[in-house]
Design an enzyme around this catalytic site. Structure first.
Site, PDB file in Angstrom:
ATOM      1  N   ARG A  15     -89.794   3.243  98.516  1.00 34.77           N
ATOM      2  CA  ARG A  15     -89.331   4.632  98.512  1.00 34.77           C
ATOM      3  C   ARG A  15     -90.378   5.635  99.018  1.00 34.77           C
ATOM      4  O   ARG A  15     -90.097   6.826  99.143  1.00 34.77           O
ATOM      5  CB  ARG A  15     -88.868   5.022  97.095  1.00 34.77           C
ATOM      6  N   ASP A 102    -100.176   2.299  90.435  1.00 31.33           N
ATOM      7  CA  ASP A 102     -99.463   3.506  90.868  1.00 31.33           C
ATOM      8  C   ASP A 102     -99.273   4.507  89.727  1.00 31.33           C
ATOM      9  O   ASP A 102     -98.436   5.386  89.808  1.00 31.33           O
ATOM     10  CB  ASP A 102     -98.110   3.137  91.502  1.00 31.33           C
ATOM     11  N   ASN A 225     -93.353   6.698  92.749  1.00 35.35           N
ATOM     12  CA  ASN A 225     -92.425   5.854  93.510  1.00 35.35           C
ATOM     13  C   ASN A 225     -92.045   6.491  94.834  1.00 35.35           C
ATOM     14  O   ASN A 225     -91.688   5.803  95.778  1.00 35.35           O
ATOM     15  CB  ASN A 225     -91.150   5.589  92.696  1.00 35.35           C
ATOM     16  N   LYS A 349    -123.768  22.780 115.373  1.00 33.75           N
ATOM     17  CA  LYS A 349    -123.752  21.333 115.153  1.00 33.75           C
ATOM     18  C   LYS A 349    -125.165  20.827 115.295  1.00 33.75           C
ATOM     19  O   LYS A 349    -125.857  21.215 116.240  1.00 33.75           O
ATOM     20  CB  LYS A 349    -122.841  20.677 116.200  1.00 33.75           C
ATOM     21  N   ASN A 384    -125.790  21.743 125.790  1.00 33.12           N
ATOM     22  CA  ASN A 384    -126.545  20.593 125.285  1.00 33.12           C
ATOM     23  C   ASN A 384    -126.114  19.273 125.885  1.00 33.12           C
ATOM     24  O   ASN A 384    -126.741  18.256 125.660  1.00 33.12           O
ATOM     25  CB  ASN A 384    -126.429  20.519 123.757  1.00 33.12           C
ATOM     26  N   TYR A 385    -125.056  19.283 126.682  1.00 32.64           N
ATOM     27  CA  TYR A 385    -124.441  18.027 127.098  1.00 32.64           C
ATOM     28  C   TYR A 385    -124.335  18.002 128.615  1.00 32.64           C
ATOM     29  O   TYR A 385    -123.778  18.920 129.226  1.00 32.64           O
ATOM     30  CB  TYR A 385    -123.049  17.950 126.455  1.00 32.64           C
TER      31      TYR A 385
HETATM   32  C1  UD1 Z   1     -91.884  -1.934  84.752  1.00 36.85           C
HETATM   33  C2  UD1 Z   1     -91.597  -2.503  83.372  1.00 36.85           C
HETATM   34  C3  UD1 Z   1     -90.756  -1.498  82.600  1.00 36.85           C
HETATM   35  C4  UD1 Z   1     -91.466  -0.166  82.512  1.00 36.85           C
HETATM   36  C5  UD1 Z   1     -91.821   0.320  83.918  1.00 36.85           C
HETATM   37  C6  UD1 Z   1     -92.702   1.527  83.831  1.00 36.85           C
HETATM   38  C7  UD1 Z   1     -91.465  -4.920  83.565  1.00 36.85           C
HETATM   39  C8  UD1 Z   1     -90.596  -6.092  83.699  1.00 36.85           C
HETATM   40  N1  UD1 Z   1     -90.883  -3.728  83.514  1.00 36.85           N
HETATM   41  O1  UD1 Z   1     -90.663  -1.825  85.404  1.00 36.85           O
HETATM   42  O2  UD1 Z   1     -90.504  -1.980  81.286  1.00 36.85           O
HETATM   43  O3  UD1 Z   1     -90.644   0.790  81.864  1.00 36.85           O
HETATM   44  O4  UD1 Z   1     -92.546  -0.690  84.630  1.00 36.85           O
HETATM   45  O5  UD1 Z   1     -92.912   2.053  85.126  1.00 36.85           O
HETATM   46  O6  UD1 Z   1     -92.682  -5.081  83.480  1.00 36.85           O
HETATM   47  N2  UD1 Z   1     -95.964  -5.427  90.322  1.00 36.85           N
HETATM   48  C9  UD1 Z   1     -96.690  -6.472  90.830  1.00 36.85           C
HETATM   49  N3  UD1 Z   1     -96.087  -7.639  91.115  1.00 36.85           N
HETATM   50  C10 UD1 Z   1     -94.763  -7.855  90.900  1.00 36.85           C
HETATM   51  C11 UD1 Z   1     -94.011  -6.790  90.375  1.00 36.85           C
HETATM   52  C12 UD1 Z   1     -94.633  -5.589  90.083  1.00 36.85           C
HETATM   53  O7  UD1 Z   1     -97.898  -6.334  91.044  1.00 36.85           O
HETATM   54  O8  UD1 Z   1     -94.305  -8.958  91.182  1.00 36.85           O
HETATM   55  C13 UD1 Z   1     -96.630  -4.169  90.005  1.00 36.85           C
HETATM   56  C14 UD1 Z   1     -96.120  -3.023  90.846  1.00 36.85           C
HETATM   57  O9  UD1 Z   1     -96.886  -2.851  92.013  1.00 36.85           O
HETATM   58  C15 UD1 Z   1     -96.283  -1.830  89.909  1.00 36.85           C
HETATM   59  C16 UD1 Z   1     -96.113  -2.458  88.531  1.00 36.85           C
HETATM   60  O10 UD1 Z   1     -96.347  -3.827  88.687  1.00 36.85           O
HETATM   61  O11 UD1 Z   1     -97.567  -1.268  89.978  1.00 36.85           O
HETATM   62  C17 UD1 Z   1     -94.732  -2.213  87.960  1.00 36.85           C
HETATM   63  O12 UD1 Z   1     -93.772  -2.754  88.839  1.00 36.85           O
HETATM   64  P1  UD1 Z   1     -92.375  -2.080  89.045  1.00 36.85           P
HETATM   65  O13 UD1 Z   1     -91.588  -2.896  89.996  1.00 36.85           O
HETATM   66  O14 UD1 Z   1     -92.565  -0.642  89.342  1.00 36.85           O
HETATM   67  O15 UD1 Z   1     -91.765  -2.261  87.581  1.00 36.85           O
HETATM   68  P2  UD1 Z   1     -90.475  -1.628  87.014  1.00 36.85           P
HETATM   69  O16 UD1 Z   1     -89.317  -2.454  87.420  1.00 36.85           O
HETATM   70  O17 UD1 Z   1     -90.456  -0.188  87.319  1.00 36.85           O
HETATM   71 CA    CA Z   2     -92.023   1.439  88.576  1.00 36.50          CA
END
Ligand code: UD1
Ligand code: CA
Length: 456
Positions: A15, A102, A225, A349, A384-385
């Site tokens: 997004r 994030d 997001n 400069k 200068n150049y």
């Molecule tokens: C997650 C939580 C949810 C919470 C929300 C808060 C889970 C299953 N759900 O949901 O309960 O309310 O965050 O924002 O944990 N990421 C990875 N690898 C993956 C998936 C995600 O590194 O395979 C990282 C993403 O980059 C991000 C974070 O984990 O930084 C959360 O992932 P995201 O997909 O945003 O989780 P949500 O579905 O929003």
């Molecule tokens: Ca999220």
């Protein structure tokens, strides 16, 4: 108790509608992930692990000096799967804190509280109550009001979706429990993902227990997001910084029109007018005044100096009592000694300007060294150049450069020397001499201009 930290940053961030991985989008001039790494480091962890996947190469190379272990999650199979990738690197003793790459504004004090709870053997979960909880994992409580589980939005019943207490994603727990529970996660849910949040029910079902901690405010747990959310968090971060500066004695004419993208060190009674942008490492001495619409980048300004409106200063060192602008451009390597003045539409400069010297109007001074009490007239240019090489111009103390002079470098103008206006100076001017290097004026009396044959 020793602490390990895991930052999840493998997700895509569709997004954002961007070629840049989400965690590299800048907040206050620094990638989102950089902010999270900074906060994590304040806790002095034994290990700091960042899980990357989407744009992994780009993410690593954008933060080359980050003191972290990069852990690759080839496929994004869920938050639980992401933490599983770090498991082989985690010792069995100690506590692990899980952060999101994030979620940039989380407070150090909040993280310390979570870790303190987890150090006592409990799973500490950072929660928040939201007016609109859609999309988030809901906190489910048992009859006694204890946290029993988290259900993800997509898996939740209508009744569960009415719950406004949600999971922020940030938690801390004993490493031993992670080693025990993570390998048992399944993916039989609406998204076919390995949910980290399934360990909440596991903790609740054993003696470990879950201790929810409410966040201080919504902003500290807000994730990014899309670019609108990023803009909102940028303002929140700027408001925090502006408040800190105001309380530390800096006047901001309007705290809502000030942007800090780096660090500002300051003395007493500094005044900053509206729409000023401070980038990198900037230092302002006592009583410095910055006019409206200035950009200060990696610059030091001495006590009592004034920067007038609409000036851009980059890697400059401005001495005490100096005056700069309005509409001045100080490029890298500009060094002004005490009381020097650079006025409107002047570009400098790699230039050292001695004490009390003045370049007040419409000039370009580059690769130059000016002594003290030099006066550079309007429209003076250091040439200068030569198309290939840069050459230096040296001007002695007390010299006077007439307006519209071209100083063809390499060239030297001696102490107390004078250059006549409009000169093109190509060779050295001795101390105390007057140089005039321009066509001599000739008057032709009764001169007839050409005439058109018809009309005027
Ligand atoms: C997650 C939580 C949810 C919470 C929300 C808060 C889970 C299953 N759900 O949901 O309960 O309310 O965050 O924002 O944990 N990421 C990875 N690898 C993956 C998936 C995600 O590194 O395979 C990282 C993403 O980059 C991000 C974070 O984990 O930084 C959360 O992932 P995201 O997909 O945003 O989780 P949500 O579905 O929003
Ligand atoms: Ca999220």
């Amino acid at each position: 108790m020793v602490l390990d930290i895991v930052i999840l940053a493998a997700g895509q961030g569709t997004r954002m509608v961007s070629d840049l991985p989400k965690v590299l989008h800048p907040l206050a001039g620094r990638p989102l992930l950089g902010h999270v790494i900074d906060s994590a480091r304040t806790l002095a962890p034994r290990s700091l692990n960042v899980v990357i996947g989407h744009g992994a190469t780009q993410v690593r190379s954008a933060l080359p000096d980050a003191p972290v272990a990069w852990v690759l999650q080839q496929q994004q199979l869920g938050t639980g799967h992401a933490v599983q990738q770090v498991l082989p690197l985690l010792a069995r003793d100690g506590t692990t804190l899980i952060l999101y790459g994030d979620v940039p504004l989380v407070r150090e004090s909040t993280l310390r509280e979570l870790v303190a709870v987890a150090n006592r053997g409990t799973l500490a979960l950072l929660t928040v109550e939201l007016g609109d909880p859609s999309g988030y994992g809901r906190i489910l409580r048992d009859a006694e009001g204890r946290v029993a589980a988290i259900v993800e939005h997509k898996d939740a019943s209508a009744e569960q979706r009415a719950v406004r207490e949600v999971n922020t994603g940030i938690m801390a727990l004993p490493n031993a429990r992670l080693h025990e529970w993570l390998p048992t996660l399944g993916n039989r849910n609406a998204q076919g993902e390995y949910y980290l949040t399934d360990i909440i029910a596991m903790a609740a079902g054993t003696g470990v227990g879950v201790q929810p901690l409410p966040a201080a405010d919504e902003q500290e747990v807000a994730g990014v997001n899309n670019r609108e959310q990023l803009a909102v968090l940028e303002r929140a971060w700027q408001a925090r910084k502006a408040r800190e500066l105001l309380l530390a004695g800096v006047t901001l004419r309007d705290p809502a029109r000030f942007d800090l993208r780096g660090h500002l060190r300051h003395g007493r009674d500094v005044t900053i007018d509206v729409n000023v942008i401070v980038e990198g490492e900037v230092e302002l001495g006592d009583r410095v005044t910055i006019g409206a619409n200035c950009v200060l980048r990696n610059t030091r300004i001495g006590a009592g100096a004034t920067v007038h409106p609409n000036s851009l200063l980059e890697h400059a060192d401005v001495g005490p009592g100096c005056s700069v602008g309005p509409f001045a451009r100080l490029r890298p390597g500009t060094r002004m000694a005490e009381g020097a003045r650079i006025g409107n539409f002047v570009e400098t400069k790699q230039a050292t300007i001695g004490a009390h010297s003045k370049i007040n109007h419409l000039s370009y001074v580059g690769d130059a060294e000016l002594g003290e009490h030099v006066n550079v007239g309007a429209g003076t240019i250091t040439c200068n150049y030569d198309g290939v090489n840069k050459h230096r111009t040296t001007i002695g103390d007390g010299a006077f450069i007439g307006s519209n002079t071209s100083l063809v470098a390499p060239v030297e103008v001696g102490r107390d020397a004078t250059v006549g206006a409009g000169s093109v100076v190509t060779s050295a001017v001795p101390d105390d001499a007057l140089a005039i290097a321009r066509g001599r004026q000739r008057n032709i009396s009764g001169w007839q201009r050409p005439r058109k044959t018809s009309g005027r």
